[in-house]
Design an enzyme around this catalytic site. Sequence first.
Site, PDB file in Angstrom:
ATOM      1  N   HIS A 219     -20.318  87.984  10.197  1.00 10.85           N
ATOM      2  CA  HIS A 219     -21.755  87.858  10.482  1.00 10.85           C
ATOM      3  C   HIS A 219     -22.324  86.792   9.559  1.00 10.85           C
ATOM      4  O   HIS A 219     -22.336  86.979   8.333  1.00 10.85           O
ATOM      5  CB  HIS A 219     -22.463  89.195  10.233  1.00 10.85           C
ATOM      6  CG  HIS A 219     -21.922  90.304  11.075  1.00 10.85           C
ATOM      7  ND1 HIS A 219     -22.470  90.647  12.293  1.00 10.85           N
ATOM      8  CD2 HIS A 219     -20.851  91.117  10.907  1.00 10.85           C
ATOM      9  CE1 HIS A 219     -21.767  91.640  12.829  1.00 10.85           C
ATOM     10  NE2 HIS A 219     -20.780  91.940  12.001  1.00 10.85           N
TER      11      HIS A 219
ATOM     12  N   ASP B 136     -15.556  91.123   8.687  1.00  9.15           N
ATOM     13  CA  ASP B 136     -16.803  91.825   9.008  1.00  9.15           C
ATOM     14  C   ASP B 136     -17.819  91.668   7.874  1.00  9.15           C
ATOM     15  O   ASP B 136     -18.634  92.562   7.643  1.00  9.15           O
ATOM     16  CB  ASP B 136     -16.566  93.301   9.332  1.00  9.15           C
ATOM     17  CG  ASP B 136     -17.782  93.956   9.985  1.00  9.15           C
ATOM     18  OD1 ASP B 136     -18.609  93.236  10.566  1.00  9.15           O
ATOM     19  OD2 ASP B 136     -17.907  95.192   9.878  1.00  9.15           O
TER      20      ASP B 136
ATOM     21  N   HIS C 243     -12.621  95.740  13.274  1.00  6.38           N
ATOM     22  CA  HIS C 243     -12.753  96.491  12.013  1.00  6.38           C
ATOM     23  C   HIS C 243     -12.258  97.933  12.111  1.00  6.38           C
ATOM     24  O   HIS C 243     -13.037  98.875  11.999  1.00  6.38           O
ATOM     25  CB  HIS C 243     -14.183  96.432  11.471  1.00  6.38           C
ATOM     26  CG  HIS C 243     -15.291  96.510  12.492  1.00  6.38           C
ATOM     27  ND1 HIS C 243     -15.399  97.519  13.416  1.00  6.38           N
ATOM     28  CD2 HIS C 243     -16.339  95.689  12.737  1.00  6.38           C
ATOM     29  CE1 HIS C 243     -16.462  97.322  14.154  1.00  6.38           C
ATOM     30  NE2 HIS C 243     -17.051  96.210  13.778  1.00  6.38           N
TER      31      HIS C 243
ATOM     32  N   ALA D 222     -26.430  99.088   7.339  1.00  4.51           N
ATOM     33  CA  ALA D 222     -24.965  99.105   7.274  1.00  4.51           C
ATOM     34  C   ALA D 222     -24.459  97.684   7.147  1.00  4.51           C
ATOM     35  O   ALA D 222     -24.918  96.789   7.861  1.00  4.51           O
ATOM     36  CB  ALA D 222     -24.406  99.735   8.541  1.00  4.51           C
TER      37      ALA D 222
ATOM     38  N   HIS E 206     -16.853  96.780  19.290  1.00  8.85           N
ATOM     39  CA  HIS E 206     -17.263  97.690  18.218  1.00  8.85           C
ATOM     40  C   HIS E 206     -16.929  99.090  18.719  1.00  8.85           C
ATOM     41  O   HIS E 206     -17.636  99.629  19.570  1.00  8.85           O
ATOM     42  CB  HIS E 206     -18.756  97.545  17.900  1.00  8.85           C
ATOM     43  CG  HIS E 206     -19.167  98.401  16.741  1.00  8.85           C
ATOM     44  ND1 HIS E 206     -19.457  97.899  15.502  1.00  8.85           N
ATOM     45  CD2 HIS E 206     -19.269  99.760  16.621  1.00  8.85           C
ATOM     46  CE1 HIS E 206     -19.741  98.902  14.677  1.00  8.85           C
ATOM     47  NE2 HIS E 206     -19.637 100.042  15.327  1.00  8.85           N
TER      48      HIS E 206
ATOM     49  N   HIS F 182     -13.799  87.723  12.434  1.00  7.42           N
ATOM     50  CA  HIS F 182     -15.007  88.552  12.656  1.00  7.42           C
ATOM     51  C   HIS F 182     -15.936  88.416  11.450  1.00  7.42           C
ATOM     52  O   HIS F 182     -15.675  88.987  10.389  1.00  7.42           O
ATOM     53  CB  HIS F 182     -14.615  90.030  12.832  1.00  7.42           C
ATOM     54  CG  HIS F 182     -15.761  90.949  13.084  1.00  7.42           C
ATOM     55  ND1 HIS F 182     -15.772  91.847  14.120  1.00  7.42           N
ATOM     56  CD2 HIS F 182     -16.944  91.138  12.444  1.00  7.42           C
ATOM     57  CE1 HIS F 182     -16.905  92.538  14.104  1.00  7.42           C
ATOM     58  NE2 HIS F 182     -17.636  92.119  13.085  1.00  7.42           N
TER      59      HIS F 182
ATOM     60  N   HIS G  39     -26.842  91.832   3.942  1.00  2.50           N
ATOM     61  CA  HIS G  39     -28.245  92.251   4.060  1.00  2.50           C
ATOM     62  C   HIS G  39     -28.858  92.044   2.681  1.00  2.50           C
ATOM     63  O   HIS G  39     -28.179  92.283   1.676  1.00  2.50           O
ATOM     64  CB  HIS G  39     -28.352  93.742   4.411  1.00  2.50           C
ATOM     65  CG  HIS G  39     -27.804  94.094   5.756  1.00  2.50           C
ATOM     66  ND1 HIS G  39     -28.528  93.971   6.918  1.00  2.50           N
ATOM     67  CD2 HIS G  39     -26.587  94.565   6.127  1.00  2.50           C
ATOM     68  CE1 HIS G  39     -27.794  94.353   7.949  1.00  2.50           C
ATOM     69  NE2 HIS G  39     -26.602  94.722   7.504  1.00  2.50           N
TER      70      HIS G  39
ATOM     71  N   LYS H 185     -18.694  90.002  22.847  1.00  3.85           N
ATOM     72  CA  LYS H 185     -18.746  91.133  21.925  1.00  3.85           C
ATOM     73  C   LYS H 185     -19.448  92.314  22.576  1.00  3.85           C
ATOM     74  O   LYS H 185     -20.571  92.185  23.073  1.00  3.85           O
ATOM     75  CB  LYS H 185     -19.500  90.720  20.659  1.00  3.85           C
ATOM     76  CG  LYS H 185     -19.666  91.832  19.641  1.00  3.85           C
ATOM     77  CD  LYS H 185     -18.334  92.249  19.007  1.00  3.85           C
ATOM     78  CE  LYS H 185     -18.471  93.549  18.235  1.00  3.85           C
ATOM     79  NZ  LYS H 185     -18.535  93.377  16.807  1.00  3.85           N
TER      80      LYS H 185
ATOM     81  N   LEU I  10     -20.480  99.955   8.877  1.00  9.20           N
ATOM     82  CA  LEU I  10     -20.040 100.642  10.086  1.00  9.20           C
ATOM     83  C   LEU I  10     -18.897  99.856  10.722  1.00  9.20           C
ATOM     84  O   LEU I  10     -18.954  98.633  10.753  1.00  9.20           O
ATOM     85  CB  LEU I  10     -21.200 100.767  11.077  1.00  9.20           C
ATOM     86  CG  LEU I  10     -22.234 101.832  10.705  1.00  9.20           C
ATOM     87  CD1 LEU I  10     -23.454 101.757  11.606  1.00  9.20           C
ATOM     88  CD2 LEU I  10     -21.615 103.235  10.770  1.00  9.20           C
TER      89      LEU I  10
END
Length: 348
Positions: free
Chosen positions: A17, A249, A176, A265, A138, A15, A253, A101, A221
């Site tokens: 991003h 996860d 997560h 988050a 999620h 998992h 940012h 997802k 989150l």
Amino acid sequence: METQSITIRRPDDWHVHLRDGEMLQAVAPYTARQFARAIVMPNLTPPVTSVAAALAYRDRIVAAVEEASGFTPLMTCYLTDASDPDEIARGFEERVWIACKLYPANATTNSAFGVTDLRKLQPVLERMQRIGMPLLVHGEVTDPAIDVFDREAVFIQQVLEPMARDFPELRIVLEHITTEEAAHFVRDARTGIGATITPQHLLINRNALFAGGLRPHAYCLPVAKRERHRLAVRAAATSGNPRYFLGTDSAPHVREAKEASCGCAGIFNAPYAMESYATVFDADGALDRLEAFASVNGPRFYGLPLNESSLTLERTDVEIPVSLAAGSSAVVPFHAGETLHWKLAAVG
Ligand code: NCD
Ligand code: ZN
């Protein structure tokens, strides 16, 4: 004598991003440096909902990492109220994406297109169940009346338990996990249910958000919970139970987006993820179970071969930088400014 070094099969991140554009360029190499494969989240703007978009995104990721890393991105499809079972099945059969997802609408970053009504998803879930395609969840309710620290536990009760019953063959990953309720739900659930666990939920509790002031870089989150929950999640990760596996996860940012009046988050843990996990397993006397968690349980759940290459970590101090470049801005990594005592030594 203390273990000084540990070599395991090369791990995978189930998992992550990786974003897009200049952020993708900046962060993807950190993941590719450690992990052989990663399940890449589809919450771009706009989200990845078509086979064509997933293929194009996969190409951009491959172009952003060094070929020598041997890294393979595994793509996912973002579910919306308008998801089409045929398109989803086609992408799965053509091996473009490996899972779907589910973001409840507005649960987290870039989830505005998420699912507003699960009933609309019945035909999609039926098809996924039939073809053996995993659903990655999620797991938080979005009702503002529910306390933010209770949203995972309430989701399990209100949504996940009924879903697992209504679709008894559907493979589900609760992503997560952050609570004792989640750890125990997964442990005791029917077969075909697993969970990913991040480094931060093994290492911090909710006090980290308020340590001497408001700490935006500790905010992700699902939000970190009480110490009791951290300990339950940690016991799950280090237990060796095949239902729990590694999923960072990592959610970068830019600094300005985190340090703001409404900060995003997401914790960017990719650069030192294996160092972070090794710290936890070492402290709990479970280094011998790190390989199961990081490199075996995930591929077994997804029915994929284990990696034949290896990764070595050494007991050596490593200082974590206070920030890392990301295009025209910077990202602050998890553990910024701290010293960890495990270091990635070799990947081979
Ligand atoms: C993720 C992101 O920024 O995309 N943020 C996070 O806090 N984990 C979204 C998510 O996985 O919830
Ligand atoms: Zn995520």
